[in-house]
Structures are given as C-alpha cells and as structure tokens.
Write a protein that holds these residues in place. Structure first.
Motif, short mmCIF file in Angstrom:
data_model
loop_
_atom_site.label_atom_id
_atom_site.label_comp_id
_atom_site.label_asym_id
_atom_site.label_seq_id
_atom_site.Cartn_x
_atom_site.Cartn_y
_atom_site.Cartn_z
N ALA A 40 -1.13 -2.09 -7.00
CA ALA A 40 0.00 -1.45 -6.33
C ALA A 40 -0.24 -1.34 -4.83
O ALA A 40 0.66 -1.60 -4.02
CB ALA A 40 0.26 -0.06 -6.92
N THR A 43 -0.20 -4.99 -3.12
CA THR A 43 1.12 -5.61 -3.05
C THR A 43 2.11 -4.80 -2.24
O THR A 43 3.19 -5.29 -1.94
CB THR A 43 1.68 -5.85 -4.47
OG1 THR A 43 1.76 -4.61 -5.17
CG2 THR A 43 0.82 -6.84 -5.24
N SER A 44 1.77 -3.57 -1.88
CA SER A 44 2.71 -2.73 -1.12
C SER A 44 2.91 -3.24 0.30
O SER A 44 3.86 -2.84 0.97
CB SER A 44 2.22 -1.28 -1.09
OG SER A 44 1.05 -1.16 -0.31
N HIS A 50 8.31 -5.55 -4.06
CA HIS A 50 8.51 -4.12 -4.33
C HIS A 50 8.65 -3.81 -5.81
O HIS A 50 8.29 -2.73 -6.25
CB HIS A 50 9.73 -3.59 -3.56
CG HIS A 50 11.02 -4.22 -3.94
ND1 HIS A 50 11.78 -3.76 -4.99
CD2 HIS A 50 11.69 -5.27 -3.41
CE1 HIS A 50 12.86 -4.51 -5.09
NE2 HIS A 50 12.83 -5.44 -4.14
N THR A 53 5.07 -3.76 -7.07
CA THR A 53 4.40 -2.62 -6.45
C THR A 53 4.81 -1.30 -7.09
O THR A 53 3.97 -0.48 -7.45
CB THR A 53 4.72 -2.58 -4.95
OG1 THR A 53 4.29 -3.80 -4.35
CG2 THR A 53 4.03 -1.42 -4.27
N SER A 54 6.11 -1.09 -7.21
CA SER A 54 6.59 0.20 -7.72
C SER A 54 6.26 0.38 -9.20
O SER A 54 5.88 1.47 -9.62
CB SER A 54 8.09 0.36 -7.46
OG SER A 54 8.82 -0.72 -8.00
N GLY A 57 2.48 0.93 -9.53
CA GLY A 57 2.18 2.28 -9.06
C GLY A 57 2.57 3.34 -10.07
O GLY A 57 1.82 4.28 -10.33
N GLY A 90 0.97 3.06 -3.34
CA GLY A 90 1.71 1.85 -3.70
C GLY A 90 3.08 2.15 -4.26
O GLY A 90 4.08 1.50 -3.92
N GLY A 94 6.48 1.03 -2.54
CA GLY A 94 7.36 0.17 -3.34
C GLY A 94 8.75 0.76 -3.47
O GLY A 94 9.76 0.04 -3.41
#
Length: 106
Positions: A40, A43-44, A50, A53-54, A57, A90, A94
């Motif tokens: 997370a 990749t943020s 996103h 990431t989200s 996370g 993250g 995201g």
C-alpha cells in the motif's frame, strides 16, 4: 558448594522477545500486515494505482487490527504496528487519489 545455573539468554527486554511457543496465526497475520502495508505504501506514490493502494491499505488495517487483538509477543506487535502505519498511510493516500471504487462506479 557452588550452585550451577543454566545459561539462558536474557530476552526479557529484547525487541524480539518470544515466549518460546509457536503462534502460527499471529505470526501469519503480522507478516500479512507487513506485506500489505509495504504494498500500500509503495503503490501510493502512483496516482493510477489508487485501487490497489486503497484496497491493500484497507486489508492491511483490518488484518493488523485483528492481529493486535490476538497478538502474544512483542515481536508480533512490533511488526503489526509497522504494517498498520504503512497500511494507514497507503490507504489514506489511495483514498485521496480516487478511493476504493474511483472511476469504476458512477
């Protein structure tokens, strides 16, 4: 007569102190939280990722919270806190870049 004492390492104050018993579920949750947190966080930095990431996370936060609830040793808690922090950062970034469903719904 002098008494002989068994030599044991003093791990009472050690960061990686353990109780000597296996805890496979807790260790697995700690590792999963760390991996999801690193994913997370890494990749943020890319706006187009996103969704990954989200979701990474959010899953990292959920596994970390449950892992903290059932953790037994300091080593597990240390890894969980690092993973939770990275997952939280993250997840928030995201969400700021588009969220869990940004662009897919609506």
């Amino acid at each position: 007569m002098a008494q002989q004492q068994a030599l044991r390492p003093n791990t009472a104050g050690s960061l990686f102190a353990t109780d000597g018993k296996p805890h496979p579920l807790q260790d697995t949750l700690a590792v999963a939280t760390l991996v999801l947190g690193v994913l997370a966080f890494a990749t943020s930095f890319f706006h187009g990722l996103h969704l990954l990431t989200s979701w990474a996370g959010l899953l990292g936060i959920l596994t970390g919270m449950y892992g903290q609830w059932i953790s037994v040793t300091t080593r597990q808690r240390f890894g969980l806190i690092l993973g939770l922090g990275a997952s939280g950062v993250g997840f928030m970034l995201g969400m700021a870049h588009g969220g869990l469903f940004g662009g897919l719904i609506g």
